[in-house]
Enzyme design. Structure first.
Site, PDB file in Angstrom:
ATOM      1  N   TYR A 152      45.241  27.713  32.181  1.00  0.00           N
ATOM      2  CA  TYR A 152      46.379  26.874  32.562  1.00  0.00           C
ATOM      3  C   TYR A 152      45.947  25.413  32.774  1.00  0.00           C
ATOM      4  O   TYR A 152      46.736  24.489  32.591  1.00  0.00           O
ATOM      5  CB  TYR A 152      46.983  27.376  33.888  1.00  0.00           C
ATOM      6  CG  TYR A 152      47.943  28.546  33.784  1.00  0.00           C
ATOM      7  CD1 TYR A 152      48.260  29.156  32.574  1.00  0.00           C
ATOM      8  CD2 TYR A 152      48.553  29.029  34.946  1.00  0.00           C
ATOM      9  CE1 TYR A 152      49.154  30.222  32.523  1.00  0.00           C
ATOM     10  CE2 TYR A 152      49.450  30.087  34.897  1.00  0.00           C
ATOM     11  CZ  TYR A 152      49.747  30.685  33.677  1.00  0.00           C
ATOM     12  OH  TYR A 152      50.641  31.730  33.632  1.00  0.00           O
ATOM     13  N   GLY A 153      44.724  25.255  33.221  1.00  0.00           N
ATOM     14  CA  GLY A 153      44.247  23.928  33.656  1.00  0.00           C
ATOM     15  C   GLY A 153      44.528  22.784  32.709  1.00  0.00           C
ATOM     16  O   GLY A 153      44.985  21.719  33.129  1.00  0.00           O
ATOM     17  N   ASP A 203      48.099  34.949  38.368  1.00  0.00           N
ATOM     18  CA  ASP A 203      47.212  33.845  37.977  1.00  0.00           C
ATOM     19  C   ASP A 203      47.115  33.895  36.449  1.00  0.00           C
ATOM     20  O   ASP A 203      47.634  34.814  35.811  1.00  0.00           O
ATOM     21  CB  ASP A 203      45.825  34.032  38.625  1.00  0.00           C
ATOM     22  CG  ASP A 203      44.840  32.925  38.266  1.00  0.00           C
ATOM     23  OD1 ASP A 203      45.264  31.758  38.118  1.00  0.00           O
ATOM     24  OD2 ASP A 203      43.639  33.210  38.117  1.00  0.00           O
ATOM     25  N   SER A 204      46.396  32.919  35.904  1.00  0.00           N
ATOM     26  CA  SER A 204      46.184  32.927  34.456  1.00  0.00           C
ATOM     27  C   SER A 204      45.142  33.963  34.038  1.00  0.00           C
ATOM     28  O   SER A 204      45.098  34.348  32.874  1.00  0.00           O
ATOM     29  CB  SER A 204      45.695  31.553  34.014  1.00  0.00           C
ATOM     30  OG  SER A 204      44.501  31.234  34.718  1.00  0.00           O
ATOM     31  N   CYS A 231      40.556  26.033  43.009  1.00  0.00           N
ATOM     32  CA  CYS A 231      40.899  26.864  41.868  1.00  0.00           C
ATOM     33  C   CYS A 231      40.500  28.271  42.265  1.00  0.00           C
ATOM     34  O   CYS A 231      39.391  28.473  42.788  1.00  0.00           O
ATOM     35  CB  CYS A 231      40.121  26.410  40.634  1.00  0.00           C
ATOM     36  SG  CYS A 231      40.285  27.538  39.239  1.00  0.00           S
ATOM     37  N   THR A 232      41.370  29.229  42.036  1.00  0.00           N
ATOM     38  CA  THR A 232      41.078  30.581  42.525  1.00  0.00           C
ATOM     39  C   THR A 232      39.943  31.256  41.747  1.00  0.00           C
ATOM     40  O   THR A 232      39.447  32.303  42.164  1.00  0.00           O
ATOM     41  CB  THR A 232      42.346  31.466  42.496  1.00  0.00           C
ATOM     42  OG1 THR A 232      42.940  31.396  41.187  1.00  0.00           O
ATOM     43  CG2 THR A 232      43.353  30.997  43.532  1.00  0.00           C
ATOM     44  N   HIS A 233      39.518  30.659  40.649  1.00  0.00           N
ATOM     45  CA  HIS A 233      38.348  31.205  39.955  1.00  0.00           C
ATOM     46  C   HIS A 233      37.047  30.875  40.713  1.00  0.00           C
ATOM     47  O   HIS A 233      36.059  31.588  40.575  1.00  0.00           O
ATOM     48  CB  HIS A 233      38.242  30.611  38.545  1.00  0.00           C
ATOM     49  CG  HIS A 233      39.119  31.276  37.529  1.00  0.00           C
ATOM     50  ND1 HIS A 233      40.489  31.173  37.556  1.00  0.00           N
ATOM     51  CD2 HIS A 233      38.818  32.066  36.458  1.00  0.00           C
ATOM     52  CE1 HIS A 233      40.991  31.862  36.527  1.00  0.00           C
ATOM     53  NE2 HIS A 233      39.998  32.405  35.859  1.00  0.00           N
ATOM     54  N   CYS A 282      47.207  30.856  41.997  1.00  0.00           N
ATOM     55  CA  CYS A 282      46.651  29.918  41.026  1.00  0.00           C
ATOM     56  C   CYS A 282      47.032  28.527  41.508  1.00  0.00           C
ATOM     57  O   CYS A 282      48.218  28.252  41.749  1.00  0.00           O
ATOM     58  CB  CYS A 282      47.262  30.189  39.658  1.00  0.00           C
ATOM     59  SG  CYS A 282      46.871  28.934  38.431  1.00  0.00           S
ATOM     60  N   ASN A 283      46.035  27.679  41.653  1.00  0.00           N
ATOM     61  CA  ASN A 283      46.314  26.325  42.150  1.00  0.00           C
ATOM     62  C   ASN A 283      47.103  25.524  41.126  1.00  0.00           C
ATOM     63  O   ASN A 283      47.998  24.758  41.478  1.00  0.00           O
ATOM     64  CB  ASN A 283      45.009  25.608  42.460  1.00  0.00           C
ATOM     65  CG  ASN A 283      44.297  26.201  43.644  1.00  0.00           C
ATOM     66  OD1 ASN A 283      44.451  25.753  44.765  1.00  0.00           O
ATOM     67  ND2 ASN A 283      43.524  27.254  43.418  1.00  0.00           N
ATOM     68  N   THR A 284      46.740  25.690  39.851  1.00  0.00           N
ATOM     69  CA  THR A 284      47.393  24.919  38.800  1.00  0.00           C
ATOM     70  C   THR A 284      48.881  25.263  38.746  1.00  0.00           C
ATOM     71  O   THR A 284      49.743  24.376  38.636  1.00  0.00           O
ATOM     72  CB  THR A 284      46.732  25.220  37.435  1.00  0.00           C
ATOM     73  OG1 THR A 284      45.311  25.181  37.600  1.00  0.00           O
ATOM     74  CG2 THR A 284      47.151  24.229  36.384  1.00  0.00           C
ATOM     75  N   GLU A 301      35.458  33.017  33.868  1.00  0.00           N
ATOM     76  CA  GLU A 301      36.245  33.934  33.039  1.00  0.00           C
ATOM     77  C   GLU A 301      35.331  34.644  32.029  1.00  0.00           C
ATOM     78  O   GLU A 301      35.595  35.779  31.640  1.00  0.00           O
ATOM     79  CB  GLU A 301      37.378  33.172  32.346  1.00  0.00           C
ATOM     80  CG  GLU A 301      38.493  34.039  31.813  1.00  0.00           C
ATOM     81  CD  GLU A 301      39.467  34.623  32.856  1.00  0.00           C
ATOM     82  OE1 GLU A 301      39.601  34.056  33.942  1.00  0.00           O
ATOM     83  OE2 GLU A 301      40.085  35.657  32.558  1.00  0.00           O
TER      84      GLU A 301
END
Ligand code: DGL
Length: 282
Positions: free
Chosen positions: A43-44, A11-12, A185-187, A74-76, A153
């Protein structure tokens, strides 16, 4: 037959750790390598082609490290690179969009599904397509919520600041009458306590971490790729940039101190072209 090679996950930033945690729970015998591309977070707001190139480079690196399967946590990056990665590489590659979309189509009772994500995921239209693929009869409200990524984050997922930002995003979701919310979004699964405060029981929450890990378990089984081990060592963590809050966030999420992340110089410099993040509006 057993295969003890690790699974590569990336992921980012810290978001994909929600998927990693689920993998630890659902496939505890698997060795895991997690890469956070902190050098390019977030990344978004980036162009799709830029995220695709970053993701392909990371997949290539993981495969070079002999992983047996890659999870784009990561979805993005899933939206931007899953198809290209599958065309380019032979190892099984799993994204996070289809599992969540299918779970949402099954979860809704009133046929109204809201999806919150980064701008990049929203612009790709991948959730809309994947949900409609599962059931073309449901309605989808897709919204970008980039502030939530920054809040997570920054380690403020469980704070009044998070409640306020989430409240602002969910107002429209409630007005529209959604009964199901996809955390696209994985966040966002890290916002669960704030979600409970703001949404209570008004929404069924679909978290692609759980559904993606379940898919990985099935794929390992079908392809006889399981390690055959009872338990594996703690995940190996790699970061491409300064890991200031990363270790803390990982420890909080896993409830245990994970090994210190190794700094990986995959990119000595930020990409020269199109590196300026595009600040898209939702
Ligand atoms: N966690 C990532 C996702 O699922 C994105 C966060 C970001 O880098 O903008 O889309």
């Amino acid at each position: 037959m057993s295969d003890v090679r690790p699974i590569g996950v990336f992921d980012s930033g810290v978001g994909g750790l929600t998927v990693l945690r689920e993998l630890r729970r659902q496939v505890p015998g698997e060795r895991l390598v997690y890469l956070a591309d902190l050098a390019h977070f977030p990344y978004g707001p980036r162009y799709q082609h830029e995220v695709r190139d970053l993701a392909l480079r990371i997949v290539e690196h993981l495969i070079g490290g002999d992983v047996k399967l890659v999870v784009i946590a990561c979805n993005t990056a899933t939206a931007a690179a899953l198809h290209a990665a599958r065309e380019r590489f032979d190892v099984p590659i799993v994204g996070v969009i289809a599992p969540g979309a299918q779970a949402a189509a099954q979860a809704t009772r009133n046929g109204r599904i809201a999806v919150i994500s980064t701008e990049g995921t929203l612009a790709s239209g991948e959730y809309l397509q994947a949900i409609k693929e599962a059931n073309p009869g449901v309605g989808v409200l897709a919204k970008a919520a980039p502030d939530l990524v920054e809040i997570v984050e920054a380690g403020e997922a469980d704070s009044p600041h998070a409640d306020a930002a989430l409240g602002a995003v969910l107002d429209e979701v409630f007005d529209w009458g959604a009964d199901t919310l996809v955390l696209g979004c994985t966040h966002y699964p890290l916002l669960r306590p704030a979600l409970r405060r703001v949404a209570g029981r008004r929404l069924r929450i679909v978290d692609s971490a759980e559904t993606t890990a379940a898919r990985v378990r099935r794929i390992l089984g079908v392809n006889r790729l399981g390690s055959g081990l009872e338990a594996a060592e703690p995940p190996r963590l790699l970061v491409t940039g300064a890991a200031s809050r990363f270790t803390e966030a990982a420890a909080l999420l896993f409830g245990e101190r994970l090994p210190e992340p190794e700094v990986l110089r995959l990119w000595e410099e930020p990409p020269a072209q199109g590196a300026e993040p595009m600040r898209a509006v939702s």
